[in-house]
Design an enzyme around this catalytic site. Sequence first.
Site, short mmCIF file in Angstrom:
data_model
loop_
_atom_site.label_atom_id
_atom_site.label_comp_id
_atom_site.label_asym_id
_atom_site.label_seq_id
_atom_site.Cartn_x
_atom_site.Cartn_y
_atom_site.Cartn_z
N HIS A 135 0.84 -1.20 0.00
CA HIS A 135 0.00 0.00 0.00
C HIS A 135 0.87 1.25 0.00
O HIS A 135 1.53 1.56 0.99
CB HIS A 135 -0.89 -0.04 1.25
N GLU A 153 0.74 -0.71 -4.90
CA GLU A 153 -0.39 0.22 -5.11
C GLU A 153 0.12 1.64 -4.94
O GLU A 153 0.84 1.95 -3.98
CB GLU A 153 -1.50 -0.06 -4.09
N ASP A 168 -0.99 6.07 -5.73
CA ASP A 168 -2.08 7.02 -5.93
C ASP A 168 -1.63 8.10 -6.91
O ASP A 168 -0.48 8.56 -6.85
CB ASP A 168 -2.44 7.67 -4.60
N HIS A 190 -0.66 10.82 -2.43
CA HIS A 190 -1.99 10.43 -1.95
C HIS A 190 -2.91 11.62 -1.70
O HIS A 190 -4.09 11.59 -2.06
CB HIS A 190 -1.88 9.62 -0.66
N GLU A 228 -4.19 3.76 -8.47
CA GLU A 228 -5.45 4.35 -8.02
C GLU A 228 -5.54 5.79 -8.51
O GLU A 228 -4.70 6.62 -8.15
CB GLU A 228 -5.60 4.32 -6.50
#
Length: 232
Positions: free
Chosen positions: A6, A33, A35, A47, A99
């Site tokens: 993450h 992952e 952002d 993020h 994401e």
Amino acid sequence: MQIIAHRGASGEFPENTLLAIAQAILQGADAIEVDVYAVEGELIVIHDPKLERTTNGNGTIYQHSLAYLRQLDAGEGEPIPTLWQVLELVQDRCWLNIELKGKDTAQPLLALLAKAEQELGLSLSDVLVSSFNHHLLLHLKQALPELRLGALTASLQLNYAQYVHDLGMYSVHCDLNFIDQQLVHDAHQLGLKVFVYTVDGLDDITEMQQLGVDGIFTNYPARSRVWAFEGG
């Protein structure tokens, strides 16, 4: 159950930096992952739209030029990376979950993936694009049907995973606090993968294994891998 780092190995290194991503790969993460927002048409990996929490900058990313953002310290001297840098680092080493957080990210992403296919030999099967903005996901589905897409949710819907299936998604990405056996069963019956965020504790990892989820997003990929596969 796959271990998805993450924002990289963000429990130990500055989140969403090339350092955190490289360390997660070394720790044996199955996937990374990150952002993404768009600034001046460039996709950057961060993020929060506000800069204070993760960098030495002030204000929001939209108040500054790309050049200003790129010279900020995102922790331990690491800059805010571009998505292209992440693709270069991750290629052939694990798969990548992108994401989409901000507005105007779809078209730059499509262009960047096409460039990566040509210049890096990227396979779209190694990419999964997710978002809480399901309208954006539907746009991507129509533009690039072979792209794997994941619908993020922070709630337990009345029809469980049916709405994700109806959108033609590959996976449903669930909040740890809003998941149960019925959702996992329903998603699997509909041919969907189930990924859960953010799972760091031993008890939660054990529960996710018992539910049969396909993967967890974790800030501590090395530790979580040990707990998941060696029982703590």
